[in-house]
Every structure is written in C-alpha cells, then in structure tokens.
Design a protein around this motif. Structure first.
Motif, PDB file in Angstrom:
ATOM      1  N   THR A  20      33.677  39.886  47.701  1.00  8.28           N
ATOM      2  CA  THR A  20      33.650  41.796  46.723  1.00  8.28           C
ATOM      3  C   THR A  20      34.856  42.138  46.047  1.00  8.28           C
ATOM      4  O   THR A  20      35.131  42.663  45.728  1.00  8.28           O
ATOM      5  CB  THR A  20      33.149  42.452  47.992  1.00  8.28           C
ATOM      6  OG1 THR A  20      34.511  42.884  48.978  1.00  8.28           O
ATOM      7  CG2 THR A  20      32.307  41.846  48.809  1.00  8.28           C
ATOM      8  N   PHE A  21      36.043  41.843  45.999  1.00  6.39           N
ATOM      9  CA  PHE A  21      37.362  42.203  46.320  1.00  6.39           C
ATOM     10  C   PHE A  21      37.743  41.155  44.491  1.00  6.39           C
ATOM     11  O   PHE A  21      37.647  39.908  44.129  1.00  6.39           O
ATOM     12  CB  PHE A  21      38.777  41.642  46.498  1.00  6.39           C
ATOM     13  CG  PHE A  21      39.069  42.373  48.399  1.00  6.39           C
ATOM     14  CD1 PHE A  21      37.921  43.158  48.594  1.00  6.39           C
ATOM     15  CD2 PHE A  21      40.044  42.524  48.950  1.00  6.39           C
ATOM     16  CE1 PHE A  21      38.007  43.782  49.604  1.00  6.39           C
ATOM     17  CE2 PHE A  21      39.883  43.042  49.608  1.00  6.39           C
ATOM     18  CZ  PHE A  21      39.046  43.983  50.256  1.00  6.39           C
ATOM     19  N   ILE A  22      38.842  41.614  43.191  1.00  7.38           N
ATOM     20  CA  ILE A  22      39.484  41.078  42.446  1.00  7.38           C
ATOM     21  C   ILE A  22      40.690  41.554  42.891  1.00  7.38           C
ATOM     22  O   ILE A  22      41.927  42.104  43.973  1.00  7.38           O
ATOM     23  CB  ILE A  22      38.935  42.696  41.409  1.00  7.38           C
ATOM     24  CG1 ILE A  22      37.708  42.683  40.671  1.00  7.38           C
ATOM     25  CG2 ILE A  22      39.737  41.531  40.240  1.00  7.38           C
ATOM     26  CD1 ILE A  22      38.063  44.153  39.710  1.00  7.38           C
TER      27      ILE A  22
ATOM     28  N   ASP B 269      42.976  50.971  42.315  1.00  8.64           N
ATOM     29  CA  ASP B 269      42.097  49.995  43.452  1.00  8.64           C
ATOM     30  C   ASP B 269      41.103  49.427  41.631  1.00  8.64           C
ATOM     31  O   ASP B 269      40.431  49.378  42.111  1.00  8.64           O
ATOM     32  CB  ASP B 269      41.355  50.954  43.495  1.00  8.64           C
ATOM     33  CG  ASP B 269      40.562  49.758  44.657  1.00  8.64           C
ATOM     34  OD1 ASP B 269      40.514  49.380  44.977  1.00  8.64           O
ATOM     35  OD2 ASP B 269      38.461  50.631  44.656  1.00  8.64           O
ATOM     36  N   GLN B 270      42.107  48.620  40.490  1.00 10.32           N
ATOM     37  CA  GLN B 270      41.062  47.736  39.513  1.00 10.32           C
ATOM     38  C   GLN B 270      41.455  46.452  40.158  1.00 10.32           C
ATOM     39  O   GLN B 270      40.147  46.239  39.321  1.00 10.32           O
ATOM     40  CB  GLN B 270      42.347  47.856  38.749  1.00 10.32           C
ATOM     41  CG  GLN B 270      42.204  49.550  37.737  1.00 10.32           C
ATOM     42  CD  GLN B 270      43.762  49.623  36.673  1.00 10.32           C
ATOM     43  OE1 GLN B 270      43.322  48.368  35.659  1.00 10.32           O
ATOM     44  NE2 GLN B 270      43.983  50.534  36.521  1.00 10.32           N
ATOM     45  N   VAL B 271      42.198  45.967  41.730  1.00  8.61           N
ATOM     46  CA  VAL B 271      42.325  45.221  42.352  1.00  8.61           C
ATOM     47  C   VAL B 271      42.721  45.463  42.987  1.00  8.61           C
ATOM     48  O   VAL B 271      43.334  46.255  43.852  1.00  8.61           O
ATOM     49  CB  VAL B 271      43.542  44.063  41.731  1.00  8.61           C
ATOM     50  CG1 VAL B 271      43.286  44.091  40.150  1.00  8.61           C
ATOM     51  CG2 VAL B 271      44.696  44.255  42.230  1.00  8.61           C
ATOM     52  N   GLN B 272      42.016  44.436  44.466  1.00 10.40           N
ATOM     53  CA  GLN B 272      42.203  44.583  46.042  1.00 10.40           C
ATOM     54  C   GLN B 272      43.144  44.375  46.791  1.00 10.40           C
ATOM     55  O   GLN B 272      43.255  44.381  47.813  1.00 10.40           O
ATOM     56  CB  GLN B 272      40.667  44.602  46.502  1.00 10.40           C
ATOM     57  CG  GLN B 272      40.267  46.197  45.936  1.00 10.40           C
ATOM     58  CD  GLN B 272      38.833  45.725  44.400  1.00 10.40           C
ATOM     59  OE1 GLN B 272      38.645  44.966  44.184  1.00 10.40           O
ATOM     60  NE2 GLN B 272      39.285  46.665  44.160  1.00 10.40           N
TER      61      GLN B 272
ATOM     62  N   GLU C  34      36.458  37.842  41.056  1.00  9.99           N
ATOM     63  CA  GLU C  34      37.336  38.145  39.803  1.00  9.99           C
ATOM     64  C   GLU C  34      38.474  37.148  40.420  1.00  9.99           C
ATOM     65  O   GLU C  34      39.068  38.101  41.171  1.00  9.99           O
ATOM     66  CB  GLU C  34      37.212  38.918  39.438  1.00  9.99           C
ATOM     67  CG  GLU C  34      37.221  39.458  37.901  1.00  9.99           C
ATOM     68  CD  GLU C  34      37.361  40.713  37.091  1.00  9.99           C
ATOM     69  OE1 GLU C  34      37.395  40.712  35.931  1.00  9.99           O
ATOM     70  OE2 GLU C  34      36.315  41.284  37.558  1.00  9.99           O
ATOM     71  N   PHE C  35      39.220  37.333  39.168  1.00  6.86           N
ATOM     72  CA  PHE C  35      40.941  37.101  39.319  1.00  6.86           C
ATOM     73  C   PHE C  35      41.118  37.702  38.001  1.00  6.86           C
ATOM     74  O   PHE C  35      40.438  37.202  36.754  1.00  6.86           O
ATOM     75  CB  PHE C  35      41.136  35.584  39.107  1.00  6.86           C
ATOM     76  CG  PHE C  35      42.557  35.435  38.842  1.00  6.86           C
ATOM     77  CD1 PHE C  35      43.575  35.955  39.853  1.00  6.86           C
ATOM     78  CD2 PHE C  35      43.271  35.407  37.342  1.00  6.86           C
ATOM     79  CE1 PHE C  35      44.908  36.056  39.419  1.00  6.86           C
ATOM     80  CE2 PHE C  35      44.948  34.479  36.967  1.00  6.86           C
ATOM     81  CZ  PHE C  35      45.531  36.156  38.465  1.00  6.86           C
ATOM     82  N   LYS C  36      42.277  38.602  37.910  1.00  5.56           N
ATOM     83  CA  LYS C  36      42.549  39.293  37.082  1.00  5.56           C
ATOM     84  C   LYS C  36      43.847  38.698  36.702  1.00  5.56           C
ATOM     85  O   LYS C  36      44.837  38.886  37.283  1.00  5.56           O
ATOM     86  CB  LYS C  36      42.648  40.741  36.807  1.00  5.56           C
ATOM     87  CG  LYS C  36      42.644  41.370  35.831  1.00  5.56           C
ATOM     88  CD  LYS C  36      42.451  43.630  35.694  1.00  5.56           C
ATOM     89  CE  LYS C  36      40.769  43.596  35.956  1.00  5.56           C
ATOM     90  NZ  LYS C  36      41.169  44.750  35.957  1.00  5.56           N
ATOM     91  N   ALA C  37      44.155  38.250  35.431  1.00  2.33           N
ATOM     92  CA  ALA C  37      45.466  38.141  34.753  1.00  2.33           C
ATOM     93  C   ALA C  37      46.074  39.293  34.768  1.00  2.33           C
ATOM     94  O   ALA C  37      46.184  39.562  34.168  1.00  2.33           O
ATOM     95  CB  ALA C  37      45.495  36.915  33.774  1.00  2.33           C
TER      96      ALA C  37
END
Length: 324
Positions: free
Chosen positions: A187-189, A234-237, A216-219
């Motif tokens: 549930t985490f990015i 909180d765009q990534v956790q 998801e992985f966010k570069a």
C-alpha cells in the motif's frame, strides 16, 4: 556495496530542510566528490592551506586532509583539534578533491591522514569485496588497505543510505525496521533516485532481502529535496535519505533499521600513512572514534551546513567538551 548515484565513488547530494513549509538547500556527502562545494566555508583547526606532509613518528607536523564536502572538512577539523589537544603539531589542508586525489596526496606525503568511510574505502581498495556488516567491512578493510597506509578504529558514526518514513507513518504502522514494512509495503509508494528501480540496493534488494513489493516506485532524487518533500507531503510513504542528513532530526523523521544489511556499513574512520602514525596519534584519533556516533555527527554537521557556524570552531568545541 551501495553507491549513491551513477558515479562509482562519490556524490554531492542536495537535501532540502523543511520546517513549517520552508525548504533550505544543503550539499553534503559521505563518499567524496569531484568539484568544490560552495557551502563548505570551514577553516582549519590550526593552519589551513597547501602543506607538505611530515611524519608524526619523527616529531613533525601532522597534516590532516579532507575531501571537498562539508562533512569531510568537519571531520578533518575534529581530527586536527584532537591531535592538537593531545600535544601534537596538527594542521589541515581541506577540500582537496575526490578520493583518487586525496589518497594520492597521502601516499606522496602531501598530507598525512584523512577521514574516510569504511564501506566505500573497502570498495575502492578491493572492488570485489562483498562484506556488508560494520565488523565484516572493517575486518576486510584492514586486510585490503595497501602497504604504507593504515586505518585506525572505526567510529559508530555512519553516513549511508537509509529507508526513511515520517514519524506519523512509523507510529501508525509500528515501523522500526525495514522488515516491519512487509505487511504494508503493497500500500506504500517508495521514493528514491531513479537508479533504485534496478539497483541491488534499491527495489530489487528490498524485495530479495526483505520480501517487499511496493505499490509503486517513484523516481525522485538521491536523498535530496524532492524525496524529502514527497515524504512530508505523503506523496511517498517511504523514501531514500542519508543517515547524517540534518533534515531527518529537523523534521522528526524515522530511519528504519536495516537488520539484514541491505546497505553496506559506512563507518567514519581515519586513514593514515603508516610512517605518520605512532602511539600518541593512534590514541588521540581512536578517542575521537570512541565518542563519535551518527546522531552526534548529524548535530555537528547541522551547525556547519545549516547554522553556518565555522567548521573549525565547531570541531574545537566538541573536542574540548568530549575528549579528556
């Protein structure tokens, strides 16, 4: 062995400090870099500038060098202040350049010692090394260090990659280690530098060592303001920052423990030319390593890089307060 960016042995990383919505840029590193750092306004603990090294064993001046980033210059100033306090004639020659440059300077006698990081130094001396834990890396480094050079005792202080979460996220999900992410990773990015998507110390390593598959992985960037801002909004956790980053305590972030050593140890220690070393030098520098930990180094670096205090003065004050 984790390396921060595509460069094999160095990085200047920019970490944004956010407090009450305000970001301030820093440039700091643990592994050396190739160009001058504009934030490094440090001065020597004695006399800085070009120097011709000399052997401590012969009673001469000890010249402490540094790479060209604030943390390395700060550590060099601490070493010089500790040596001076021990009654030795110590000076500094700061901001020399990359690892390739300052190690050559030690070997040719231009400087006598330099602060280093165990993991990347081991990889420099032995690119085939596979050790990752602090003790294993140190043991391998002692063996891999070339004749004529020696590493002294390692400190508990490390500047290394880390998976970081906000305090709220940690408390809501009972997170203290990377392993604790297992029930919630889906549930985490996860945010980090683009190379984390394929690097063994990034997404693949997190899956292999900890069984984590993120939503998801966010570069983003290598421990810089994009990652910090994404965490705080909180765009990534979970995101990749570095352990001595002043943004971590400033924003009450939580560094998750790494019990399976996904990230190789990067303990701060002195690298010194053998003929510049003696029992008095060893005792003074080992005393520094015995007192220096990651939280302390982060606090001192914050004074230099954020509060713009003089690096040599910060070093001298810490040595006066902590070394007998």
């Amino acid at each position: 062995m984790t390396m921060r960016t595509g460069r094999r042995r160095g990085l200047f990383r920019t970490a944004g400090l956010l407090a009450a919505g305000l970001a301030a840029a820093l440039t700091i590193s643990a592994c050396g870099g190739g160009s001058s750092n504009p934030l490094d306004t440090s001065t020597s603990a004695a006399a800085s500038g070009p120097a011709s090294g000399s052997a401590a064993a012969g009673g001469g001046k000890i010249v402490v060098g540094s790479a060209n980033f604030p943390e390395s210059a700060l550590l060099a100033n601490i070493y010089a202040a500790a040596l001076t306090k021990a009654g030795l004639d110590a000076s500094t020659n700061l901001n020399i350049g990359s690892r390739e440059v300052y190690i050559k300077a030690i070997q040719d006698g231009s400087i006598d010692l330099v602060p280093e990081y165990s993991g990347v130094l081991l990889q420099y001396f032995d690119p085939t090394a596979t050790a990752v834990s602090a003790d294993d890396v140190y043991a391998a480094l002692v063996k891999a260090t070339p004749q004529g050079l020696v590493v002294l005792e390692k400190s508990a202080a490390e500047d290394k990659d880390a998976v970081v979460v906000t305090k709220a996220t940690a408390e809501a999900n009972n997170l203290t280690s990377i392993a604790d992410l297992a029930p919630v990773a889906s549930t985490f990015i996860l945010g980090g530098p683009s190379e984390w998507e394929t690097r063994p110390t990034g997404v693949p390593g997190l899956k292999e060592k900890y069984g984590l598959t993120f939503k998801e992985f966010k570069a983003l960037d290598a421990g810089g303001p994009l990652t910090l801002n994404a965490l705080l909004s909180d765009q990534v956790q979970a995101g990749n920052l570095f352990t001595t980053d002043p943004a971590i305590p400033a924003n009450d972030l939580v560094v998750l423990e790494d019990p399976k050593n996904l990230f190789a140890a990067q303990n701060v220690l002195p690298l010194i030319r053998s003929d510049a070393n003696n029992a008095q030098v060893t005792e003074a520098l080992n005393a520094v390593s015995a007192k220096l930990d990651t939280a302390t180094l982060t606090e001192l670096l914050t004074k230099v890089a954020v509060d713009k205090q003089d690096s040599a003065q910060v070093a001298q004050e810490w040595v006066a307060q902590n070394l007998s």
